[in-house]
Motif scaffolding. Structure first.
Motif, PDB file in Angstrom:
ATOM      1  N   GLU A   1      54.518  84.890  -6.509  1.00 20.45           N
ATOM      2  CA  GLU A   1      55.236  85.670  -5.501  1.00 20.45           C
ATOM      3  C   GLU A   1      54.868  85.298  -4.070  1.00 20.45           C
ATOM      4  N   THR A   2      53.774  84.544  -3.881  1.00 20.95           N
ATOM      5  CA  THR A   2      53.390  84.153  -2.519  1.00 20.95           C
ATOM      6  C   THR A   2      53.420  82.645  -2.294  1.00 20.95           C
ATOM      7  N   ARG A   3      53.402  81.863  -3.383  1.00 18.98           N
ATOM      8  CA  ARG A   3      53.347  80.400  -3.244  1.00 18.98           C
ATOM      9  C   ARG A   3      54.611  79.873  -2.567  1.00 18.98           C
ATOM     10  N   ALA A   4      54.429  79.029  -1.570  1.00 19.75           N
ATOM     11  CA  ALA A   4      55.564  78.447  -0.850  1.00 19.75           C
ATOM     12  C   ALA A   4      56.398  77.581  -1.782  1.00 19.75           C
ATOM     13  N   VAL A   5      57.674  77.495  -1.484  1.00 20.21           N
ATOM     14  CA  VAL A   5      58.588  76.612  -2.214  1.00 20.21           C
ATOM     15  C   VAL A   5      58.458  75.208  -1.617  1.00 20.21           C
ATOM     16  N   MET A   6      58.070  74.240  -2.439  1.00 23.75           N
ATOM     17  CA  MET A   6      57.917  72.863  -1.955  1.00 23.75           C
ATOM     18  C   MET A   6      59.112  72.031  -2.400  1.00 23.75           C
ATOM     19  N   ARG A   7      59.716  71.317  -1.464  1.00 22.17           N
ATOM     20  CA  ARG A   7      60.835  70.430  -1.758  1.00 22.17           C
ATOM     21  C   ARG A   7      60.662  69.117  -1.000  1.00 22.17           C
ATOM     22  N   SER A   8      61.193  68.047  -1.576  1.00 25.00           N
ATOM     23  CA  SER A   8      61.136  66.724  -0.951  1.00 25.00           C
ATOM     24  C   SER A   8      62.435  66.445  -0.203  1.00 25.00           C
ATOM     25  N   TYR A   9      62.301  65.953   1.019  1.00 22.81           N
ATOM     26  CA  TYR A   9      63.466  65.604   1.829  1.00 22.81           C
ATOM     27  C   TYR A   9      63.196  64.300   2.555  1.00 22.81           C
ATOM     28  N   THR A  10      64.228  63.778   3.199  1.00 23.88           N
ATOM     29  CA  THR A  10      64.052  62.618   4.055  1.00 23.88           C
ATOM     30  C   THR A  10      64.373  62.993   5.497  1.00 23.88           C
ATOM     31  N   LEU A  11      63.709  62.343   6.409  1.00 23.17           N
ATOM     32  CA  LEU A  11      63.911  62.587   7.830  1.00 23.17           C
ATOM     33  C   LEU A  11      65.275  62.054   8.261  1.00 23.17           C
ATOM     34  N   ARG A  12      66.030  62.879   8.951  1.00 25.22           N
ATOM     35  CA  ARG A  12      67.306  62.394   9.493  1.00 25.22           C
ATOM     36  C   ARG A  12      67.130  61.829  10.889  1.00 25.22           C
ATOM     37  N   ALA A  13      66.314  62.477  11.719  1.00 21.70           N
ATOM     38  CA  ALA A  13      66.125  61.981  13.087  1.00 21.70           C
ATOM     39  C   ALA A  13      64.840  62.557  13.672  1.00 21.70           C
ATOM     40  N   LEU A  14      64.224  61.777  14.537  1.00 23.22           N
ATOM     41  CA  LEU A  14      63.056  62.191  15.316  1.00 23.22           C
ATOM     42  C   LEU A  14      63.366  61.946  16.784  1.00 23.22           C
ATOM     43  N   ARG A  15      63.156  62.975  17.598  1.00 25.99           N
ATOM     44  CA  ARG A  15      63.423  62.847  19.035  1.00 25.99           C
ATOM     45  C   ARG A  15      62.202  63.301  19.838  1.00 25.99           C
ATOM     46  N   ARG A  16      62.094  62.772  21.048  1.00 22.13           N
ATOM     47  CA  ARG A  16      61.030  63.157  21.963  1.00 22.13           C
ATOM     48  C   ARG A  16      61.637  63.798  23.220  1.00 22.13           C
ATOM     49  N   GLU A  17      60.797  64.588  23.872  1.00 18.61           N
ATOM     50  CA  GLU A  17      61.168  65.237  25.144  1.00 18.61           C
ATOM     51  C   GLU A  17      62.482  66.008  25.047  1.00 18.61           C
ATOM     52  N   PRO A  18      62.511  67.094  24.270  1.00 18.40           N
ATOM     53  CA  PRO A  18      61.385  67.696  23.545  1.00 18.40           C
ATOM     54  C   PRO A  18      61.225  67.098  22.159  1.00 18.40           C
ATOM     55  N   ASP A  19      60.039  67.335  21.569  1.00 11.87           N
ATOM     56  CA  ASP A  19      59.770  66.855  20.220  1.00 11.87           C
ATOM     57  C   ASP A  19      60.566  67.686  19.219  1.00 11.87           C
ATOM     58  N   GLU A  20      61.433  67.011  18.452  1.00 12.73           N
ATOM     59  CA  GLU A  20      62.249  67.683  17.440  1.00 12.73           C
ATOM     60  C   GLU A  20      62.476  66.731  16.270  1.00 12.73           C
ATOM     61  N   ILE A  21      62.667  67.308  15.085  1.00 17.19           N
ATOM     62  CA  ILE A  21      63.125  66.522  13.946  1.00 17.19           C
ATOM     63  C   ILE A  21      64.314  67.230  13.311  1.00 17.19           C
ATOM     64  N   ASP A  22      65.189  66.435  12.697  1.00 14.84           N
ATOM     65  CA  ASP A  22      66.325  66.963  11.945  1.00 14.84           C
ATOM     66  C   ASP A  22      66.117  66.679  10.467  1.00 14.84           C
ATOM     67  N   ILE A  23      66.415  67.669   9.628  1.00 21.00           N
ATOM     68  CA  ILE A  23      66.447  67.500   8.180  1.00 21.00           C
ATOM     69  C   ILE A  23      67.776  68.048   7.694  1.00 21.00           C
ATOM     70  N   ASP A  24      68.503  67.254   6.921  1.00 21.79           N
ATOM     71  CA  ASP A  24      69.798  67.674   6.377  1.00 21.79           C
ATOM     72  C   ASP A  24      69.611  68.209   4.959  1.00 21.79           C
ATOM     73  N   PHE A  25      70.190  69.367   4.692  1.00 21.05           N
ATOM     74  CA  PHE A  25      70.079  70.024   3.397  1.00 21.05           C
ATOM     75  C   PHE A  25      71.420  69.984   2.676  1.00 21.05           C
ATOM     76  N   VAL A  26      71.370  69.707   1.373  1.00 17.88           N
ATOM     77  CA  VAL A  26      72.550  69.846   0.516  1.00 17.88           C
ATOM     78  C   VAL A  26      72.517  71.251  -0.069  1.00 17.88           C
ATOM     79  N   LEU A  27      73.608  71.994   0.106  1.00 20.31           N
ATOM     80  CA  LEU A  27      73.680  73.367  -0.378  1.00 20.31           C
ATOM     81  C   LEU A  27      74.381  73.399  -1.726  1.00 20.31           C
TER      82      LEU A  27
END
Length: 284
Positions: A79-105
């Motif tokens: 009931e407390t363990r986090a859900v772990m899933r594997s994904y791939t990075l879509r994009a990494l940006r700087r100034e500001p630091d951000e990443i995008d991850i695309d999810f299939v629903l």
């Protein structure tokens, strides 16, 4: 701590915004001070994402356990363990630091035959401020990047389903100008088709699966078998998505096209009929 372990670390992140890419695709943008230490060449960078357990707001991840985090995570209550899933990075940006991850629903639509899993439910309802943990790279060149065509590659061949779209599109965007590319991308809905921006000499074919297609070969196998490919002495193949389909395409490229198996990168991102937890149990 091993050198390999030093290449990866935990990152505490929060959602900045979300963007629907289609009826079953959503892009989630994450930020956090930790991203200053996130380094990756992009491409098909693999990540481990930890989402809060249903009904929780914080992902229960035993970061303090160090290299023993996995065993400590497994020993947490369901009931407390986090859900772990594997994904791939879509994009990494700087100034500001951000990443995008695309999810299939999957299964989030009303009346879905198969109910949504925890990751799909989380992504469908994600909002700014939601917190996650992530294991990602601390060095730009690391073992979780698999797209590695040789410098003298004279033809790149690619296939991927929805789960591989972020990686495949990121790879296409990064290829040098003029690189000959043939790519086949499978989606379940034409509204999931995305614009492709690349300086490569790319021929991109989108294939929309029939809604009744639940088993069998990838739709791309027919078009690929009959495709007249440009002459090449040093081709490179990257295929990723559902495991059985990836294996069938690999057999075609190696067995029927005669491409050196050492120049074929194949990654099974998921397996039909199994959850990621079940897959992990089989591999242990």
């Amino acid at each position: 701590m091993t050198a390999d372990a030093l290449a990866f670390r935990f990152f505490s992140l929060h959602v900045v915004r979300t963007k629907a890419l289609g009826p079953s695709l959503v892009r989630v943008t994450f930020a956090g001070d930790d991203l200053a230490h996130f380094h990756s060449d992009g491409l098909d960078q693999s990540l481990s994402l930890f989402l809060p357990a249903p009904g929780r707001t914080e992902p229960g991840v035993p970061v303090e356990a160090g290299e023993n985090w996995y065993q400590a995570w497994r020993e947490q209550p369901d009931e407390t363990r986090a859900v772990m899933r594997s994904y791939t990075l879509r994009a990494l940006r700087r100034e500001p630091d951000e990443i995008d991850i695309d999810f299939v629903l999957h299964g989030v639509e009303p009346g879905a035959a198969v109910p949504a899993g925890p990751a799909s439910r989380w992504a469908a309802d994600a909002k700014a401020g939601d917190r996650v943990q992530l294991i990602g790279p601390a060095v730009a060149d690391n073992r979780a990047i698999r797209f590695r065509p040789a410098e003298d590659t004279d033809l790149v061949l690619m296939w991927g389903d929805e789960t591989a779209l972020p990686a495949l599109l990121a790879c296409l965007e990064a290829l040098p100008a003029g690189t000959p590319v043939r790519a086949w991308l499978e989606v379940e809905d034409a509204r999931n088709i995305q614009d492709v921006e690349t300086e490569a000499d790319a021929s991109v074919t989108w294939l929309v699966r029939d809604a009744s297609d639940a088993e069998g070969s990838p739709m791309a196998l027919g078009p690929i078998k009959t495709a007249e490919l440009p002459a090449a002495e040093r081709p490179y193949v990257w295929i990723a998505g559902e495991s059985s389909r990836v294996k069938e395409l690999r057999r075609h490229f190696v067995g029927e096209r005669g491409i050196d198996r050492r120049q074929v990168t194949f990654v099974g991102y998921w397996r039909r009929g199994l959850t990621e937890e079940q897959l992990r149990e089989q591999e242990e």
